[in-house]
Design a protein around this motif. Structure first.
Motif, short mmCIF file in Angstrom:
data_model
loop_
_atom_site.label_atom_id
_atom_site.label_comp_id
_atom_site.label_asym_id
_atom_site.label_seq_id
_atom_site.Cartn_x
_atom_site.Cartn_y
_atom_site.Cartn_z
N ALA A 55 76.20 -63.59 18.10
CA ALA A 55 76.54 -62.28 18.65
C ALA A 55 76.68 -62.34 20.17
N LEU A 56 75.82 -63.12 20.82
CA LEU A 56 75.86 -63.22 22.28
C LEU A 56 77.01 -64.08 22.78
N ALA A 57 77.34 -65.14 22.01
CA ALA A 57 78.37 -66.09 22.47
C ALA A 57 79.16 -66.61 21.29
N PRO A 58 80.02 -65.77 20.68
CA PRO A 58 80.78 -66.20 19.49
C PRO A 58 81.71 -67.38 19.81
N GLY A 59 81.71 -68.36 18.91
CA GLY A 59 82.60 -69.51 19.06
C GLY A 59 82.18 -70.50 20.11
N SER A 60 80.99 -70.32 20.69
CA SER A 60 80.53 -71.19 21.77
C SER A 60 79.88 -72.46 21.23
N LEU A 61 79.65 -73.40 22.13
CA LEU A 61 78.89 -74.62 21.79
C LEU A 61 77.55 -74.24 21.18
N GLU A 62 76.85 -73.29 21.81
CA GLU A 62 75.53 -72.91 21.33
C GLU A 62 75.59 -72.30 19.94
N ALA A 63 76.63 -71.51 19.66
CA ALA A 63 76.78 -70.90 18.34
C ALA A 63 77.02 -71.97 17.28
N HIS A 64 77.85 -72.97 17.59
CA HIS A 64 78.12 -74.04 16.63
C HIS A 64 76.87 -74.88 16.37
N LEU A 65 76.09 -75.14 17.42
CA LEU A 65 74.86 -75.91 17.24
C LEU A 65 73.85 -75.13 16.39
N ALA A 66 73.69 -73.84 16.68
CA ALA A 66 72.75 -73.02 15.92
C ALA A 66 73.14 -72.99 14.44
N GLU B 275 82.84 -79.26 15.77
CA GLU B 275 83.29 -78.32 16.79
C GLU B 275 82.43 -78.44 18.05
N ALA B 276 81.13 -78.59 17.86
CA ALA B 276 80.24 -78.77 19.01
C ALA B 276 80.58 -80.06 19.75
N ASP B 277 80.93 -81.10 19.01
CA ASP B 277 81.29 -82.38 19.62
C ASP B 277 82.53 -82.25 20.51
N LYS B 278 83.45 -81.37 20.12
CA LYS B 278 84.63 -81.14 20.95
C LYS B 278 84.25 -80.49 22.28
N GLU B 279 83.25 -79.60 22.21
CA GLU B 279 82.81 -78.89 23.42
C GLU B 279 81.97 -79.79 24.32
N LEU B 280 81.18 -80.68 23.72
CA LEU B 280 80.28 -81.55 24.47
C LEU B 280 80.40 -82.97 23.92
N PRO B 281 81.48 -83.68 24.27
CA PRO B 281 81.81 -84.95 23.59
C PRO B 281 80.91 -86.12 23.94
N ASN B 282 80.03 -86.00 24.92
CA ASN B 282 79.18 -87.13 25.30
C ASN B 282 77.71 -86.92 24.93
#
Length: 310
Positions: A154-165, A186-193
């Motif tokens: 709800a706070l950050a839809p589609g974000s790295l944090e949402a995908h991780l959660a 999807e999270a890997d795309k946002e934070l690939p390293n």
């Protein structure tokens, strides 16, 4: 394999914070850039410095950072310093999950979101930590973990944090491996390293029977974090299960080089030497080198493996 090294110190004194940062060319042994910052200790100032350091390092390396990237790096995730401290404490506890700290990690994060109910990163990590309690059998009600997932989304839809959660909840809380893998991809795309995300993807590939994808993921995780015992041991076990005994032995060796008395690495190497390679002499040598420093319950497990050699 590192060409450039960024080092720094942070000193806090009362309401002030001092940063000293330096970038060095380690191949040629020469400094590239250095600077210091003195600011009032606020969350806004801490992340403003982070954005400025990122910009300066990028310039020194002739890398172009977009204004959007610098703005994102400079944006504080919370303005509450106490919540920020709690979050970083919880990150350390999360990195050693599987210990007595698991419930403490959840309590620390619950305190953080109580101080700042809009702290997205804290809600995301709380979803992951509560999901891990389900995986560990320390909790049975899925609703607290799901509530943290919903709050993050709800706070950050589609974000790295949402995908991780969502990814860790589906992995640990629901055992829905395909959807968990999709989230972590999807999270890997946002934070690939992130070696942690890639390591988790490897575990999911293995759950799905995609052995070569799992090995490739663990290879990638170890290349990003050469000191990750978890990634090395996961690679070793996966190679062993896939029938590549020599590769498994190499990976266990790397894990032991990083942490010579790590219980998982030692037990894995012992099992490999005894059960697969039949190298009882090497197994005995490893056993005697680690027997006195291993926790008693692990040593007892090693005793069972070793018993037939005495």
């Amino acid at each position: 394999g590192v060409d450039k090294l960024l080092t720094g110190t942070v000193q806090r004194a009362g309401g002030q914070v001092h940063f000293q940062v330096a970038l060095e060319d380690v191949v040629h042994g020469r400094p590239i850039w250095a600077d210091s910052y003195d600011k009032q200790l606020t969350a806004e100032n801490l992340f403003a410095i982070q954005g400025e350091v990122a910009r300066q390092v990028a310039n020194a390396l002739s890398v172009q950072l977009s204004e959007a990237t610098v703005k994102e790096l400079s944006r504080p995730p919370t303005t509450n310093l106490a919540a920020l401290d709690l979050y970083h404490h919880a990150e350390l506890l999360w990195s050693s999950r599987g210990s007595d700290n698991d419930t403490l990690c959840v309590r620390v994060l619950e305190h953080a979101v109580a101080l700042d109910s809009t702290y997205v990163q804290a809600w995301s990590l709380l979803a992951q930590a509560r999901s891990w309690l389900l995986r560990s059998g320390l909790a049975y009600d899925t609703m607290p973990a799901w509530h943290a997932v919903e709050r993050t989304t709800a706070l950050a839809p589609g974000s790295l944090e949402a995908h991780l959660a969502s990814g860790y909840y589906r992995y640990y809380g629901q055992a829905d491996y395909p959807r968990a893998l999709a989230d972590l991809q999807e999270a890997d795309k946002e934070l690939p390293n992130s070696s942690e995300i890639i390591n988790a993807m490897g575990l999911l590939y293995r759950r799905l029977g995609r052995w070569q994808d799992a090995i490739a993921a663990f290879d990638r995780a170890t290349s990003l974090d050469r000191r990750s015992v978890e990634a090395w041991t996961n690679l070793a076990l996966t190679e062993q299960l896939a029938g590549s005994v020599a590769n498994a032995g190499t990976a266990y060796g790397q894990a032991l080089a990083v942490a010579p008395t790590n219980p998982i690495a030692v037990m894995g190497q012992l099992a490999l030497l005894l059960d697969v390679m039949g190298d009882t002499a090497a197994a005995l040598d490893l056993y005697h080198r680690t027997r006195q420093v291993l926790p008693s319950f692990v040593a007892a497990g090693a005793d069972v493996l070793i018993a037939d050699l005495h």
